[in-house]
Design a protein around this motif. Structure first.
Motif: not given
Length: 137
Positions: A61-73
Protein backbone atom coordinates in the motif's frame (compact mmCIF):
# COMPACT_ATOMS: atom_id res chain seq x y z
CA UNK A 1 42.63 35.79 -70.02
CA UNK A 2 38.94 36.04 -69.50
CA UNK A 3 38.70 32.29 -68.75
CA UNK A 4 41.54 32.57 -66.24
CA UNK A 5 39.79 35.41 -64.41
CA UNK A 6 36.48 33.54 -64.32
CA UNK A 7 38.21 30.36 -63.13
CA UNK A 8 40.04 32.29 -60.41
CA UNK A 9 36.80 33.93 -59.23
CA UNK A 10 34.99 30.58 -59.20
CA UNK A 11 37.83 28.97 -57.23
CA UNK A 12 37.77 31.83 -54.73
CA UNK A 13 34.00 31.50 -54.34
CA UNK A 14 34.26 27.75 -53.78
CA UNK A 15 37.06 28.24 -51.26
CA UNK A 16 34.94 30.77 -49.36
CA UNK A 17 31.92 28.45 -49.31
CA UNK A 18 34.05 25.53 -48.16
CA UNK A 19 35.53 27.59 -45.32
CA UNK A 20 32.00 28.34 -44.05
CA UNK A 21 31.02 24.70 -44.33
CA UNK A 22 30.24 22.12 -41.71
CA UNK A 23 33.19 21.70 -39.40
CA UNK A 24 31.83 19.35 -36.77
CA UNK A 25 33.89 21.09 -34.11
CA UNK A 26 32.51 24.54 -34.86
CA UNK A 27 30.98 26.61 -32.11
CA UNK A 28 27.98 27.51 -34.25
CA UNK A 29 25.81 24.87 -32.55
CA UNK A 30 23.62 26.19 -29.73
CA UNK A 31 24.94 25.48 -26.28
CA UNK A 32 22.63 24.51 -23.41
CA UNK A 33 22.69 26.95 -20.57
CA UNK A 34 20.92 27.10 -17.23
CA UNK A 35 18.40 29.48 -18.73
CA UNK A 36 17.57 27.18 -21.68
CA UNK A 37 17.89 23.79 -19.97
CA UNK A 38 14.61 21.95 -19.42
CA UNK A 39 13.80 21.54 -15.74
CA UNK A 40 11.03 19.41 -14.31
CA UNK A 41 8.52 20.91 -11.94
CA UNK A 42 9.36 19.93 -8.33
CA UNK A 43 6.29 17.70 -8.08
CA UNK A 44 7.18 15.81 -11.27
CA UNK A 45 10.84 15.48 -10.25
CA UNK A 46 9.74 14.19 -6.83
CA UNK A 47 7.36 11.57 -8.25
CA UNK A 48 9.93 10.40 -10.82
CA UNK A 49 12.63 10.07 -8.18
CA UNK A 50 10.30 8.05 -5.94
CA UNK A 51 9.43 5.74 -8.82
CA UNK A 52 13.13 5.26 -9.57
CA UNK A 53 13.97 4.65 -5.90
CA UNK A 54 11.63 1.65 -5.71
CA UNK A 55 10.39 2.15 -2.14
CA UNK A 56 9.80 -1.45 -0.97
CA UNK A 57 7.90 -0.31 2.11
CA UNK A 58 5.09 0.70 -0.21
CA UNK A 59 4.85 -2.64 -2.03
CA UNK A 60 1.45 -3.47 -0.53
CA UNK A 61 0.00 0.00 0.00
CA UNK A 62 1.40 3.38 -0.98
CA UNK A 63 0.48 6.97 -0.21
CA UNK A 64 -1.89 8.93 -2.43
CA UNK A 65 -0.50 11.61 -4.72
CA UNK A 66 -1.80 14.26 -2.31
CA UNK A 67 0.06 12.61 0.59
CA UNK A 68 3.20 12.33 -1.54
CA UNK A 69 3.25 15.98 -2.55
CA UNK A 70 2.61 17.19 1.01
CA UNK A 71 5.72 15.44 2.38
CA UNK A 72 8.55 17.55 0.91
CA UNK A 73 6.76 20.84 1.51
CA UNK A 74 6.67 20.13 5.24
CA UNK A 75 10.27 18.94 5.25
CA UNK A 76 11.49 22.04 3.40
CA UNK A 77 9.67 24.37 5.78
CA UNK A 78 11.24 22.58 8.76
CA UNK A 79 14.70 22.56 7.16
CA UNK A 80 14.37 26.28 6.47
CA UNK A 81 13.54 26.77 10.15
CA UNK A 82 16.85 25.04 10.97
CA UNK A 83 15.58 21.63 12.01
CA UNK A 84 17.53 18.42 11.42
CA UNK A 85 16.48 15.32 9.51
CA UNK A 86 16.37 13.49 12.85
CA UNK A 87 13.92 16.10 14.11
CA UNK A 88 11.82 15.87 10.93
CA UNK A 89 11.39 12.12 11.25
CA UNK A 90 11.05 12.20 15.03
CA UNK A 91 9.51 14.89 17.16
CA UNK A 92 8.74 17.00 14.09
CA UNK A 93 5.98 14.51 13.27
CA UNK A 94 6.88 14.60 9.57
CA UNK A 95 7.62 10.88 9.22
CA UNK A 96 6.20 9.49 5.94
CA UNK A 97 3.42 7.32 7.32
CA UNK A 98 -0.30 7.11 6.74
CA UNK A 99 -3.24 5.30 8.25
CA UNK A 100 -2.77 2.25 6.03
CA UNK A 101 0.80 2.61 4.75
CA UNK A 102 4.22 3.11 6.29
CA UNK A 103 7.88 3.58 5.43
CA UNK A 104 11.00 1.91 6.82
CA UNK A 105 13.43 4.36 8.45
CA UNK A 106 16.19 4.02 5.82
CA UNK A 107 13.69 4.64 3.05
CA UNK A 108 12.18 7.56 4.98
CA UNK A 109 15.64 9.14 5.14
CA UNK A 110 16.10 8.55 1.41
CA UNK A 111 12.74 10.22 0.80
CA UNK A 112 13.92 13.32 2.68
CA UNK A 113 16.99 13.43 0.41
CA UNK A 114 14.84 13.07 -2.71
CA UNK A 115 12.28 15.58 -1.45
CA UNK A 116 14.90 18.18 -0.63
CA UNK A 117 16.51 17.68 -4.06
CA UNK A 118 13.19 18.34 -5.79
CA UNK A 119 11.60 21.02 -3.61
CA UNK A 120 14.39 22.79 -1.73
CA UNK A 121 17.73 21.94 -3.37
CA UNK A 122 19.61 24.49 -1.27
CA UNK A 123 19.17 22.11 1.69
CA UNK A 124 20.07 18.89 -0.15
CA UNK A 125 23.80 18.99 0.72
CA UNK A 126 23.01 19.66 4.37
CA UNK A 127 20.54 16.75 4.49
CA UNK A 128 23.04 14.37 2.90
CA UNK A 129 25.86 15.53 5.17
CA UNK A 130 23.74 15.07 8.26
CA UNK A 131 22.69 11.57 7.21
CA UNK A 132 26.32 10.66 6.39
CA UNK A 133 27.46 11.87 9.81
CA UNK A 134 24.84 9.67 11.46
CA UNK A 135 25.89 6.69 9.30
CA UNK A 136 22.51 6.53 7.60
CA UNK A 137 23.50 7.63 4.10
Amino acid sequence: MRRTTIAALAAAALLTLTACGGDSGSKAEPQTSKSTAYKLRPEDQWVQSINSAGITSWADKSPSREELTAMPEGWCAALKAGHSVEWLLGEGDLYPIGEDWGTEKGEAQELVVLGSAAYCPKFEKRVKAELRESGAY
